[in-house]
Design a protein around this motif. Structure first.
Motif, PDB file in Angstrom:
ATOM      1  N   PHE A   1       0.823  -1.205   0.000  1.00  0.00           N
ATOM      2  CA  PHE A   1       0.000   0.000   0.000  1.00  0.00           C
ATOM      3  C   PHE A   1       0.860   1.259   0.000  1.00  0.00           C
ATOM      4  O   PHE A   1       0.443   2.317   0.464  1.00  0.00           O
ATOM      5  N   ASP A   2       2.072   1.143  -0.541  1.00  0.00           N
ATOM      6  CA  ASP A   2       3.010   2.273  -0.685  1.00  0.00           C
ATOM      7  C   ASP A   2       3.285   2.984   0.636  1.00  0.00           C
ATOM      8  O   ASP A   2       3.473   4.200   0.664  1.00  0.00           O
ATOM      9  N   ASN A   3       3.287   2.240   1.728  1.00  0.00           N
ATOM     10  CA  ASN A   3       3.546   2.767   3.072  1.00  0.00           C
ATOM     11  C   ASN A   3       2.612   3.912   3.451  1.00  0.00           C
ATOM     12  O   ASN A   3       2.973   4.762   4.255  1.00  0.00           O
ATOM     13  N   ASP A   4       1.431   3.927   2.877  1.00  0.00           N
ATOM     14  CA  ASP A   4       0.411   4.915   3.209  1.00  0.00           C
ATOM     15  C   ASP A   4      -0.467   4.328   4.310  1.00  0.00           C
ATOM     16  O   ASP A   4      -1.327   3.488   4.056  1.00  0.00           O
ATOM     17  N   GLU A   5      -0.235   4.773   5.534  1.00  0.00           N
ATOM     18  CA  GLU A   5      -0.901   4.180   6.691  1.00  0.00           C
ATOM     19  C   GLU A   5      -2.418   4.230   6.593  1.00  0.00           C
ATOM     20  O   GLU A   5      -3.108   3.319   7.067  1.00  0.00           O
ATOM     21  N   SER A   6      -2.952   5.256   5.965  1.00  0.00           N
ATOM     22  CA  SER A   6      -4.407   5.350   5.847  1.00  0.00           C
ATOM     23  C   SER A   6      -4.982   4.203   5.021  1.00  0.00           C
ATOM     24  O   SER A   6      -6.139   3.826   5.187  1.00  0.00           O
ATOM     25  N   LYS A   7      -4.164   3.613   4.147  1.00  0.00           N
ATOM     26  CA  LYS A   7      -4.628   2.515   3.300  1.00  0.00           C
ATOM     27  C   LYS A   7      -4.498   1.151   3.973  1.00  0.00           C
ATOM     28  O   LYS A   7      -5.319   0.281   3.772  1.00  0.00           O
ATOM     29  N   TYR A   8      -3.431   0.953   4.752  1.00  0.00           N
ATOM     30  CA  TYR A   8      -3.210  -0.377   5.330  1.00  0.00           C
ATOM     31  C   TYR A   8      -3.594  -0.490   6.801  1.00  0.00           C
ATOM     32  O   TYR A   8      -3.608  -1.578   7.357  1.00  0.00           O
ATOM     33  N   LYS A   9      -3.958   0.608   7.442  1.00  0.00           N
ATOM     34  CA  LYS A   9      -4.263   0.573   8.880  1.00  0.00           C
ATOM     35  C   LYS A   9      -5.417  -0.361   9.208  1.00  0.00           C
ATOM     36  O   LYS A   9      -5.381  -1.066  10.217  1.00  0.00           O
ATOM     37  N   VAL A  10      -6.433  -0.409   8.374  1.00  0.00           N
ATOM     38  CA  VAL A  10      -7.582  -1.287   8.632  1.00  0.00           C
ATOM     39  C   VAL A  10      -7.130  -2.745   8.657  1.00  0.00           C
ATOM     40  O   VAL A  10      -7.507  -3.511   9.554  1.00  0.00           O
ATOM     41  N   ALA A  11      -6.305  -3.141   7.694  1.00  0.00           N
ATOM     42  CA  ALA A  11      -5.799  -4.523   7.653  1.00  0.00           C
ATOM     43  C   ALA A  11      -4.932  -4.809   8.872  1.00  0.00           C
ATOM     44  O   ALA A  11      -5.064  -5.865   9.496  1.00  0.00           O
ATOM     45  N   TRP A  12      -4.067  -3.864   9.233  1.00  0.00           N
ATOM     46  CA  TRP A  12      -3.206  -4.061  10.407  1.00  0.00           C
ATOM     47  C   TRP A  12      -4.040  -4.178  11.684  1.00  0.00           C
ATOM     48  O   TRP A  12      -3.708  -4.977  12.561  1.00  0.00           O
ATOM     49  N   ASP A  13      -5.091  -3.394  11.796  1.00  0.00           N
ATOM     50  CA  ASP A  13      -5.943  -3.456  12.989  1.00  0.00           C
ATOM     51  C   ASP A  13      -6.600  -4.828  13.125  1.00  0.00           C
ATOM     52  O   ASP A  13      -6.692  -5.370  14.233  1.00  0.00           O
ATOM     53  N   ILE A  14      -7.047  -5.378  12.025  1.00  0.00           N
ATOM     54  CA  ILE A  14      -7.656  -6.716  12.044  1.00  0.00           C
ATOM     55  C   ILE A  14      -6.631  -7.754  12.467  1.00  0.00           C
ATOM     56  O   ILE A  14      -6.898  -8.608  13.318  1.00  0.00           O
ATOM     57  N   ILE A  15      -5.443  -7.679  11.884  1.00  0.00           N
ATOM     58  CA  ILE A  15      -4.365  -8.620  12.229  1.00  0.00           C
ATOM     59  C   ILE A  15      -3.999  -8.476  13.699  1.00  0.00           C
ATOM     60  O   ILE A  15      -3.894  -9.464  14.428  1.00  0.00           O
ATOM     61  N   ASP A  16      -3.792  -7.236  14.152  1.00  0.00           N
ATOM     62  CA  ASP A  16      -3.381  -7.004  15.542  1.00  0.00           C
ATOM     63  C   ASP A  16      -4.427  -7.467  16.543  1.00  0.00           C
ATOM     64  O   ASP A  16      -4.088  -8.007  17.599  1.00  0.00           O
ATOM     65  N   LYS A  17      -5.687  -7.263  16.220  1.00  0.00           N
ATOM     66  CA  LYS A  17      -6.752  -7.690  17.141  1.00  0.00           C
ATOM     67  C   LYS A  17      -6.690  -9.194  17.365  1.00  0.00           C
ATOM     68  O   LYS A  17      -6.743  -9.677  18.494  1.00  0.00           O
ATOM     69  N   ARG A  18      -6.566  -9.962  16.296  1.00  0.00           N
ATOM     70  CA  ARG A  18      -6.505 -11.419  16.415  1.00  0.00           C
ATOM     71  C   ARG A  18      -5.173 -11.855  17.031  1.00  0.00           C
ATOM     72  O   ARG A  18      -5.117 -12.728  17.881  1.00  0.00           O
ATOM     73  N   TRP A  19      -4.099 -11.225  16.588  1.00  0.00           N
ATOM     74  CA  TRP A  19      -2.765 -11.591  17.048  1.00  0.00           C
ATOM     75  C   TRP A  19      -2.629 -11.337  18.547  1.00  0.00           C
ATOM     76  O   TRP A  19      -2.133 -12.191  19.284  1.00  0.00           O
ATOM     77  N   ASP A  20      -3.063 -10.171  19.004  1.00  0.00           N
ATOM     78  CA  ASP A  20      -2.927  -9.828  20.422  1.00  0.00           C
ATOM     79  C   ASP A  20      -3.795 -10.708  21.319  1.00  0.00           C
ATOM     80  O   ASP A  20      -3.389 -11.064  22.420  1.00  0.00           O
ATOM     81  N   SER A  21      -4.989 -11.060  20.847  1.00  0.00           N
ATOM     82  CA  SER A  21      -5.903 -11.796  21.713  1.00  0.00           C
ATOM     83  C   SER A  21      -5.647 -13.300  21.720  1.00  0.00           C
ATOM     84  O   SER A  21      -5.925 -13.965  22.711  1.00  0.00           O
ATOM     85  N   LYS A  22      -5.123 -13.859  20.648  1.00  0.00           N
ATOM     86  CA  LYS A  22      -4.997 -15.317  20.557  1.00  0.00           C
ATOM     87  C   LYS A  22      -3.579 -15.828  20.329  1.00  0.00           C
ATOM     88  O   LYS A  22      -3.247 -16.923  20.744  1.00  0.00           O
ATOM     89  N   LEU A  23      -2.754 -15.060  19.653  1.00  0.00           N
ATOM     90  CA  LEU A  23      -1.515 -15.624  19.133  1.00  0.00           C
ATOM     91  C   LEU A  23      -0.228 -15.032  19.699  1.00  0.00           C
ATOM     92  O   LEU A  23       0.852 -15.514  19.379  1.00  0.00           O
ATOM     93  N   LYS A  24      -0.319 -14.010  20.498  1.00  0.00           N
ATOM     94  CA  LYS A  24       0.904 -13.423  21.060  1.00  0.00           C
ATOM     95  C   LYS A  24       1.113 -14.002  22.458  1.00  0.00           C
ATOM     96  O   LYS A  24       0.895 -13.351  23.468  1.00  0.00           O
ATOM     97  N   THR A  25       1.520 -15.251  22.500  1.00  0.00           N
ATOM     98  CA  THR A  25       1.699 -15.962  23.757  1.00  0.00           C
ATOM     99  C   THR A  25       3.176 -16.011  24.121  1.00  0.00           C
ATOM    100  O   THR A  25       4.035 -15.787  23.269  1.00  0.00           O
ATOM    101  N   PRO A  26       3.494 -16.327  25.371  1.00  0.00           N
ATOM    102  CA  PRO A  26       4.904 -16.467  25.741  1.00  0.00           C
ATOM    103  C   PRO A  26       5.636 -17.504  24.881  1.00  0.00           C
ATOM    104  O   PRO A  26       6.813 -17.325  24.575  1.00  0.00           O
ATOM    105  N   LEU A  27       4.931 -18.553  24.482  1.00  0.00           N
ATOM    106  CA  LEU A  27       5.570 -19.578  23.654  1.00  0.00           C
ATOM    107  C   LEU A  27       5.983 -19.014  22.287  1.00  0.00           C
ATOM    108  O   LEU A  27       7.081 -19.289  21.803  1.00  0.00           O
ATOM    109  N   HIS A  28       5.134 -18.210  21.671  1.00  0.00           N
ATOM    110  CA  HIS A  28       5.462 -17.602  20.383  1.00  0.00           C
ATOM    111  C   HIS A  28       6.591 -16.579  20.524  1.00  0.00           C
ATOM    112  O   HIS A  28       7.517 -16.548  19.708  1.00  0.00           O
ATOM    113  N   LEU A  29       6.511 -15.748  21.560  1.00  0.00           N
ATOM    114  CA  LEU A  29       7.560 -14.749  21.782  1.00  0.00           C
ATOM    115  C   LEU A  29       8.890 -15.406  22.124  1.00  0.00           C
ATOM    116  O   LEU A  29       9.945 -14.978  21.656  1.00  0.00           O
ATOM    117  N   GLY A  30       8.844 -16.458  22.931  1.00  0.00           N
ATOM    118  CA  GLY A  30      10.061 -17.182  23.276  1.00  0.00           C
ATOM    119  C   GLY A  30      10.679 -17.854  22.066  1.00  0.00           C
ATOM    120  O   GLY A  30      11.907 -17.869  21.903  1.00  0.00           O
TER     121      GLY A  30
END
Length: 101
Positions: free
Chosen positions: A33-62
């Motif tokens: 998205f040519d590093n235009d945050e207004s274009k990719y922010k929606v996709a990042w928000d969706i990814i972050d919501k799922r990632w933070d709630s389900k997938l960012k565990t100590p096992l993954h970070l470790g």
């Protein structure tokens, strides 16, 4: 994201790669998205919501912290962020209940 899913679905162990692959996927999305945050922010928000709630565990970070593929190119960033080291200690404490050991 397709590359992340393909890697996770393979027969090769992937735990140590998941966190890094997710970071790479987010970078690639921004580039598409040519590093235009207004274009990719929606996709990042969706990814972050799922990632933070389900997938960012100590096992993954470790796994990310202990994976030389990601550790050495990002050493200063990883060492500066104490959450990776805490994740490894958390995993070790869950595996070994005897505190003295």
């Amino acid at each position: 994201m397709a590359n992340v899913l393909r890697r996770m679905d393979s027969d090769v162990p992937a735990m140590g790669f998941f966190h890094g692959l997710m970071l790479d996927a987010k970078k690639h999305i921004a580039v598409r998205f040519d590093n235009d945050e207004s274009k990719y922010k929606v996709a990042w928000d969706i990814i972050d919501k799922r990632w933070d709630s389900k997938l960012k565990t100590p096992l993954h970070l470790g796994g990310y912290y202990l994976n030389p593929h990601y550790y050495y190119p990002n050493k200063s960033e990883i060492e500066h962020d104490g959450s990776f080291r805490v994740a490894v200690i958390t995993c070790i404490c869950k595996m070994i209940e005897d505190e003295e050991t």
